[in-house]
Design an enzyme around this catalytic site. Structure first.
Site, PDB file in Angstrom:
ATOM      1  N   HIS A 171      68.362 -83.477  30.952  1.00  0.00           N
ATOM      2  CA  HIS A 171      67.548 -84.479  31.377  1.00  0.00           C
ATOM      3  C   HIS A 171      66.924 -85.597  30.660  1.00  0.00           C
ATOM      4  O   HIS A 171      65.989 -86.163  31.023  1.00  0.00           O
ATOM      5  CB  HIS A 171      66.402 -83.526  32.121  1.00  0.00           C
ATOM      6  CG  HIS A 171      65.723 -82.658  31.128  1.00  0.00           C
ATOM      7  ND1 HIS A 171      65.879 -81.217  31.277  1.00  0.00           N
ATOM      8  CD2 HIS A 171      65.439 -82.444  30.005  1.00  0.00           C
ATOM      9  CE1 HIS A 171      65.430 -80.542  30.785  1.00  0.00           C
ATOM     10  NE2 HIS A 171      65.313 -81.130  29.631  1.00  0.00           N
ATOM     11  N   TYR A 258      69.090 -85.898  14.201  1.00  0.00           N
ATOM     12  CA  TYR A 258      70.626 -86.086  14.504  1.00  0.00           C
ATOM     13  C   TYR A 258      70.771 -87.376  13.315  1.00  0.00           C
ATOM     14  O   TYR A 258      72.083 -87.757  13.345  1.00  0.00           O
ATOM     15  CB  TYR A 258      70.588 -86.713  15.782  1.00  0.00           C
ATOM     16  CG  TYR A 258      70.095 -85.658  16.716  1.00  0.00           C
ATOM     17  CD1 TYR A 258      70.138 -84.205  16.585  1.00  0.00           C
ATOM     18  CD2 TYR A 258      69.625 -86.101  18.110  1.00  0.00           C
ATOM     19  CE1 TYR A 258      69.940 -83.312  17.663  1.00  0.00           C
ATOM     20  CE2 TYR A 258      69.407 -85.300  19.070  1.00  0.00           C
ATOM     21  CZ  TYR A 258      69.464 -83.806  18.814  1.00  0.00           C
ATOM     22  OH  TYR A 258      68.864 -83.297  19.702  1.00  0.00           O
TER      23      TYR A 258
END
Length: 488
Positions: A171, A258
């Site tokens: 989502h 990340y």
């Protein structure tokens, strides 16, 4: 219509309830069967009681069964949804705790980085067991909807090795679009059109239009910097927007782990994050949140059961993809969403074997991806760095090759920015030994790893991280809830 949906990891109570009520918002689906399965009989019975209460309150013919026998739950299923967290919070705590000893400070640790890679090693063998059962006892053309992280690794393994028709669902795109609509002053996301593409948790809004008008980088930067809340909560994300020219779907905390630039030193971490909520970069933030949520549910279960007695409000159907995909496949009402699938030319400048997240349309013929998308070069470069880690991680999980696992961790962007090869080798040994109960493919490697740990000279440190908060007690959570109600 009458068909069967199996939910694996149904003990993820809040999320299972959301998917269940979403699906029952489709009028044609009132007569279907939900088969719940989980390793925890306790959690299964709690969620079944809640779903039974919903069925009763809405006078539906829907059938709900629950069993710890996964194969029985999958028998005859047309759709299988996975929400599993292999190892639970116990293993997850090691995903955060052990890398911290080597200077790797994670907010979530469920996608890549040291924690996400080990999470994938625990999940992938189990995912392949799911796929084997689906091939043998589910409907012939069963569709597997994977919600479990690490999304790309799990989906990659299910498609490449499990040989089951699989789509990964998240989502992040919807939440990013909600933010953009808000800062631009839109009344709702219905006024916003966008193309968002990349890989899961590193997806980029490469084309934005508000009521048909193109939105450029400068306007979007100005809108975020002027927002009284997001300007503080999303500092790192805004900085990436300024440098890359496009906005990322992922939260400040997710995105920070990340990349190799923002969490490499404690002073840099505190500069870029916000402590108003876990998702903005707090050390081990999602672990704390998950622990509090579990404790809250166990203690306040009667309230959850009482809330289940209310009629389903179709106007409150969530933007989770699952119910909309099933509706499109079964009724041919076309749905546009963002899906995790094998690339196969969808994104021109990412590897063909990668699991990408990109726009697609669903109808009776399946999920049809919009092909020929080219990412900005910086976005592609960042995605490729993660894809290379994901590929090695999947292959290590399948083969049980601990040396390949260490190489995967070594090539992780944040790990590489923080740790030396010697530290990475010892850290992986330590994590494999600590999580041996959930890593059957590495059983042969555990004795040698234990021996190396007993003689290692690599130094570690014990610290809580740059921005750690303690798990709040039930009493503290109640007080916070009361304060929010009073303020609202």
């Amino acid at each position: 219509m009458s068909f069967k949906i199996a939910i694996i990891g149904a003990g993820s109570v809040g999320f299972t309830k959301k998917l269940f009520t979403d699906i029952l918002c489709v009028p044609e689906f009132k007569d279907i069967e939900f088969a719940l399965t989980d390793v925890s009989e306790h959690n299964l019975q709690m969620i079944k009681a809640i779903l039974d209460r919903i069925v009763e309150a809405n006078r539906l013919p829907t059938r709900v069964t629950a069993t710890t026998d996964r194969r029985k739950a999958l028998e005859g299923a047309r759709y299988v949804i996975s929400c599993v967290r292999v190892g639970g919070l116990e293993a997850y705590a090691d995903d955060i705790r052990i890398p911290l000893k080597y200077g790797i400070d994670q907010c979530v640790g469920d996608t890549i980085c040291a924690g996400g890679i080990l999470y994938g090693q625990r999940n992938i063998p189990v995912i392949l067991d799911f796929c084997k059962d689906m091939r043998e006892v589910a409907e012939t053309n069963v569709k597997f909807l994977n919600y479990a992280n690490p999304m790309a690794m799990n989906t990659w393994a299910a498609i490449e090795y499990g040989k089951v028709d699989t789509v990964g669902l998240c989502h992040g795109v919807q939440h990013g679009a909600e933010q953009i609509a808000e800062v631009l002053g839109a009344k709702s996301t219905q006024e916003l059109d966008y193309v968002c593409s990349g890989i899961n948790h590193q997806t980029w809004f490469i084309d934005l239009r508000l009521n048909g008008r193109p939105i450029g980088k400068d306007e979007l930067v100005a809108a975020f910097e002027a927002h009284p809340v997001y300007s503080q909560q999303e500092k790192l994300r805004i900085d990436v927007l300024k440098r890359f020219g496009v906005y990322s779907t992922e939260s400040n905390g997710h995105l920070s782990e990340y990349l190799p630039w923002y969490r490499k030193r404690p002073d840099e971490i505190t500069r870029w994050i916000d402590m108003s909520d876990w998702i903005h970069g707090e050390t081990g933030g999602y672990l704390r949140y998950s622990t509090e949520t579990r404790n809250w549910f166990e203690t306040e279960y009667p309230q959850f059961l009482e809330a289940a007695s209310k009629p389903i409000d179709r106007a409150k159907r969530s933007n989770e993809h699952a119910s909309h995909i099933l509706e499109a496949l079964e009724t041919n009402r076309v749905y546009r969403g963002h899906f995790n699938v094998k690339n196969n030319g969808v994104i021109t400048n990412l590897p063909q074997d990668a699991i990408i997240e990109s726009p697609g349309f669903v109808d009776r013929f399946g999920i049809n991806m919009a092909a020929g998308i080219t990412l900005p070069e910086a976005c592609a470069a960042t995605c490729i760095a993660s894809i290379n880690v994901q590929r090695m991680s999947v292959h290590a999980a399948i083969s049980g090759d601990i040396d390949l696992l260490k190489l995967a961790v070594l090539h992780d962007p944040l790990v590489g920015a923080v740790s030396t090869p010697e530290e990475v080798w010892q850290m992986v040994d330590e994590m494999v030994v600590a999580q041996a109960a959930w890593l059957p493919q590495y059983a042969h490697a555990v004795p040698a790893a234990s021996e190396r740990l007993s003689t290692s000279q690599v130094k570690t440190r014990e610290w809580a991280g740059a921005a750690r908060r303690s798990v709040r007690s039930i009493e503290e959570l109640r007080a916070e809830q009361a304060a929010l109600k009073q303020a609202g």
